[in-house]
Scaffold this motif. Structure first.
Motif, PDB file in Angstrom:
ATOM      1  N   UNK A  37      28.791  46.532  -9.686  1.00 21.96           N
ATOM      2  CA  UNK A  37      28.847  47.613 -10.690  1.00 21.96           C
ATOM      3  C   UNK A  37      27.633  48.536 -10.615  1.00 21.96           C
ATOM      4  N   UNK A  38      27.791  49.670 -11.239  1.00 21.53           N
ATOM      5  CA  UNK A  38      26.666  50.615 -11.280  1.00 21.53           C
ATOM      6  C   UNK A  38      25.545  50.026 -12.130  1.00 21.53           C
ATOM      7  N   UNK A  42      28.395  53.401  -7.188  1.00 27.10           N
ATOM      8  CA  UNK A  42      27.071  53.957  -6.892  1.00 27.10           C
ATOM      9  C   UNK A  42      26.190  52.929  -6.170  1.00 27.10           C
ATOM     10  N   UNK A  43      26.609  52.482  -5.000  1.00 28.37           N
ATOM     11  CA  UNK A  43      25.887  51.370  -4.381  1.00 28.37           C
ATOM     12  C   UNK A  43      24.464  51.721  -3.956  1.00 28.37           C
ATOM     13  N   UNK A  76      30.814  57.242  -5.825  1.00 31.34           N
ATOM     14  CA  UNK A  76      29.462  57.786  -5.669  1.00 31.34           C
ATOM     15  C   UNK A  76      29.407  59.292  -5.894  1.00 31.34           C
ATOM     16  N   UNK A  77      28.184  59.766  -6.120  1.00 35.83           N
ATOM     17  CA  UNK A  77      27.920  61.208  -6.123  1.00 35.83           C
ATOM     18  C   UNK A  77      27.305  61.631  -4.812  1.00 35.83           C
ATOM     19  N   UNK A  78      26.881  60.625  -4.071  1.00 34.86           N
ATOM     20  CA  UNK A  78      26.090  60.922  -2.887  1.00 34.86           C
ATOM     21  C   UNK A  78      26.999  61.350  -1.736  1.00 34.86           C
ATOM     22  N   UNK A  79      27.151  62.683  -1.578  1.00 34.14           N
ATOM     23  CA  UNK A  79      28.129  63.214  -0.626  1.00 34.14           C
ATOM     24  C   UNK A  79      27.738  62.930   0.811  1.00 34.14           C
ATOM     25  N   UNK A  80      26.429  62.809   1.051  1.00 31.39           N
ATOM     26  CA  UNK A  80      25.999  62.543   2.423  1.00 31.39           C
ATOM     27  C   UNK A  80      26.532  61.194   2.889  1.00 31.39           C
TER      28      UNK A  80
END
Lengths: 311, 444
Positions: A81-82, A159-160, A190-194
């Motif tokens: 979990x986040x 959101x790992x 996630x928000x992390x697009x990279x």
């Protein structure tokens, strides 16, 4: 169509004041790395909690390999979990054993597997220490181990990478790819697009409780392509504008160490060969590739498009 | 259900292994044993013998004062002024001056001492003089001394309860009072101690952020019940260890000093029954001090049905704990940290404190209407009924109380479960009572 491990149909979840998921339908193909994207409050975590059966949905169905999702499937899911943590006052080994047993492993089985993992991650010497004595990075390793210890078919990471240092992020990525190679399916929120760009092969985009986009990442990128190309050439910056017909739109041009790079949008009906044919007589081409939109651009344009719609 | 067992096991072991548990387990019995042992120790302590010089100008009381374990009487001569002057150097604790008066039989005396004369000493002196004066006066009015001796009587008031079928049962009010008080108080302490442990445990899981990790394997209700049951078992373990250790300590002490607990009990009983507040051994002319009281106390102690009382104690302890434990868990789930618990604690602490305030009232009047309701309504019944049980409670009241408490904890557990499952995943929100109500009433 690829076989789906998890299929959600018209999943709806309402809270007292708002609807967290509005008739969401999506399918997670087997052995994919599936990115569940969306701005804050879009409903990602709610969806994940429903899959983990922490929350109950109000409407809709979810199937697991074609059968209705039930409590038995919990043992086949690994969830990071986040909001994650460990009992600070408990010893590392004891705690890992406890969490593994909760996931249905017998004590001896858990013990064997944990020893293997702990040696892999080089944290065996911490077995009898309390969690609070561990560095953040080591706690994260322990946390990862207990998420995958029961060798789940489906792994869900919320959101790992948040809070992981770059070294651990790398280890995590390698492990994720390795697990996928062994047959696991991975859902990533996630928000992390990279990292999405780097790892995912499928994505779904949630916005304001609704799914607004889903598919293979390569296909999505294709639908969003703008017939633009990047070209590297030997020549003076700015020379392309004089060479090309005004219908070719030069988006950007930079020059570095005698090599210019330009991004060009082609007029409709023309292809990359037309562009090259135009340029060949004038400049030396060093590189040429299609300019595909980044996930970040797709994300922002898609979300803005929907946000502009009247609610 | 295997998972609930795992949770109970973790909750139990992680607490029992803690240093604070071990310390409390050892310290508790020492304190409790001290409550019994210190009075015995004080009352049997030798060495502190007080010598008292008697200047009896009347001559009536010569040889009437008999020495006790702690008081030695010596006849003195000389003017009282000299005795007073020499008091500090003479080694005497006090000088008793019985001056000659106009009356044939004196009824007053003066005691001089460096320190305030102790109650034991003044009590013993007054007692001796009073008896002697009474005897003299009776003799003077022509009563045969043999009659006077035979007239010495000690009244024992035995009380019997008669139930509706006409069966008689001997009752012992004092013992019932003590048991009622101790039983009610223990339940109160246990509910508070272990209830707040449940709350802290839930807050810990929430603030450690481990709760969602666990909830991916178990249902929120399982996690909550596992914690409540695990901590209840910690409480029972501690309680049983306390009883065993206390018994062991008292036995050891008794064996070492030769003093017996029942003697101490009788000494205390005499003190409370006797309005003169004189310990039994200060009444010198009774042949075997305290023997009647001792018999009475032993009889009373044997009359108590310990099985029944212990059974009800366990039921009300577990029932009350489950009722409040669930509410404590719900509070823990609703807040982010311990500081925020204040606003929700009031509805829990008020009924508990109310029931503890009611205890003296209950043991004085175990049949009053207020007492009846307090021992029926589940939020106060664990403490109130426990205080009432030693006095004998009608079966109907007992059944009603037990049934309502059972319903009560099922209800609070249900309510708490609903608050818990929503609250436990809620971070950074200041929760109000209105929110709690929404969580409870939310369908599904």
């Amino acid at each position: 169509m690829q076989e789906e491990i998890l299929t959600a149909t018209n999943v709806t979840k309402r809270y007292a004041n708002h609807t967290a998921l509005k008739s969401v339908t999506l399918g997670v193909p087997k052995q994919s790395i599936y990115g569940l994207l969306g701005p804050n409050g879009a409903g990602k975590t709610t969806f994940i909690r429903i899959v983990n059966q922490i929350l109950a949905m109000d409407e809709g169905t979810i199937t697991w390999n074609g059968e209705k999702l039930s409590l038995d499937h919990i043992f086949r899911i690994g969830y990071l979990p986040e909001e994650r943590g460990l009992y600070k006052k408990m010893k590392v080994g004891e705690q890992a054993l406890y969490l593994s047993q909760l996931k249905g492993l017998s004590r001896s089985e858990a013990n064997q597997r944990l020893k293997r993992w702990f040696e892999r991650f080089d944290i065996m010497s911490w077995w009898n220490r309390k969690v609070e004595e561990l560095s953040k990075g080591m706690q994260q390793k322990v946390q990862f181990v207990v998420t995958v210890i029961h060798e789940p078919e489906l792994l869900i990471f919320d959101e790992p990478f948040s809070g992981f240092d770059p070294i651990n992020v790398n280890i995590l990525k390698e492990e994720i790819l390795r697990l996928r190679g062994q047959g696991a399916t991975i859902i990533f929120s996630t928000h992390n697009m990279a990292s999405v760009e780097e790892l995912c092969d499928h994505i779904a985009l949630l916005n304001r409780s609704e799914k607004i986009l889903e598919g293979r990442m390569a296909d999505i990128k294709k639908t969003f392509r703008t017939n633009s190309y990047v070209i590297q050439y030997d020549g003076v910056k700015g020379s392309l504008r004089s060479i090309l017909h005004p219908s070719y739109e030069v988006l950007e041009e930079v020059m570095e160490e005698n090599l210019s790079t330009a991004r060009i949008r082609l007029p409709q009906g023309t292809g990359p060969n037309d562009l090259i044919a135009h340029l060949l007589p004038h400049v030396t081409i060093h590189g040429f590739s299609e300019l595909l939109p980044t996930m970040n651009e797709i994300f922002i344009s898609k979300v803005n498009e929907y946000s502009a719609l009247p609610r | 259900m295997n998972k609930i067992k795992l949770i109970i096991q973790r909750e139990y072991l992680s607490r029992v292994k803690k240093r604070s548990f071990v310390v409390m387990t050892i310290l508790g019995p020492i304190l409790m044993a001290a409550m019994f042992v210190i009075p015995v120790y004080v009352s049997t302590r030798q060495g502190d013998v007080k010598k008292i010089a008697i200047l009896d100008e009347t001559g009536i009381f010569r040889d009437k004062f008999t020495d006790t374990k702690t008081i030695l009487f010596t006849n003195a001569t000389g003017p009282i002024a000299t005795l007073k002057e020499q008091l500090s150097d003479s080694g005497y604790y006090a000088v008793l001056h019985i001056p000659k008066t106009e009356a044939v039989i004196p009824s007053s005396a003066i005691i001089y001492s460096n320190k305030q004369a102790s109650v034991t000493v003044t009590g013993a002196i007054k007692n001796t003089m009073q008896k002697e004066v009474e005897r003299l006066k009776l003799e003077a009015s022509g009563v045969d001394p043999a009659v006077i001796d035979s007239a010495k009587t000690k009244i024992q008031l035995a009380s019997f309860k008669i139930d509706e079928e006409g069966n008689e049962e001997k009752s012992y009010t004092e013992v019932s009072m003590v048991i009622g008080y101790v039983g009610g108080f223990l339940i109160y302490i246990f509910i508070f101690m272990y209830g707040s442990q449940v709350m802290r445990g839930v807050i810990e899981e929430k603030s450690n952020r481990i709760v969602e990790v666990i909830l991916s394997s178990v249902k929120p209700f399982q996690l909550m019940m596992g914690k409540i049951v695990g901590i209840a078992m910690v409480g029972l373990t501690q309680f049983i260890l306390w009883i065993l250790l206390t018994a062991a300590l008292v036995t050891t002490f008794t064996a070492m000093t030769g003093a017996s607990l029942s003697e101490a009990g009788s000494a205390q009983m005499v003190m409370t029954e006797n309005s003169r507040l004189v310990p039994s051994d200060a009444i010198p002319d009774e042949d075997e001090p305290g023997s009647d009281e001792l018999q009475l106390v032993m009889e009373a102690l044997h009359s108590i049905n310990y099985g029944t009382i212990l059974g009800f104690f366990l039921f009300f302890f577990i029932g009350g704990y489950l009722l409040y434990g669930a509410l404590f868990a719900a509070i823990g789930a609703a807040v982010d940290n311990e500081a925020d618990t204040q606003q929700f604690m009031l509805p829990i602490t008020i009924p508990l404190i109310l029931s503890i305030i009611l205890i003296p009232y209950i043991i004085n009047n175990p049949e009053g209407p207020l007492v009846f309701w307090a021992s029926i309504i589940p939020i106060t019944s664990p403490v109130a009924m426990m205080a009432r049980i030693p006095f004998g409670v009608p079966y109907l009241d007992l059944i009603l109380s037990v049934a309502l408490l059972t319903l009560g904890f099922l209800l609070t557990t249900w309510i708490a479960g609903r608050i818990y499952r929503t609250g436990i995943l809620m971070y950074g929100k200041k929760v109000t009572y209105r929110d709690l109500w929404k969580w409870v009433s939310y369908r599904g």
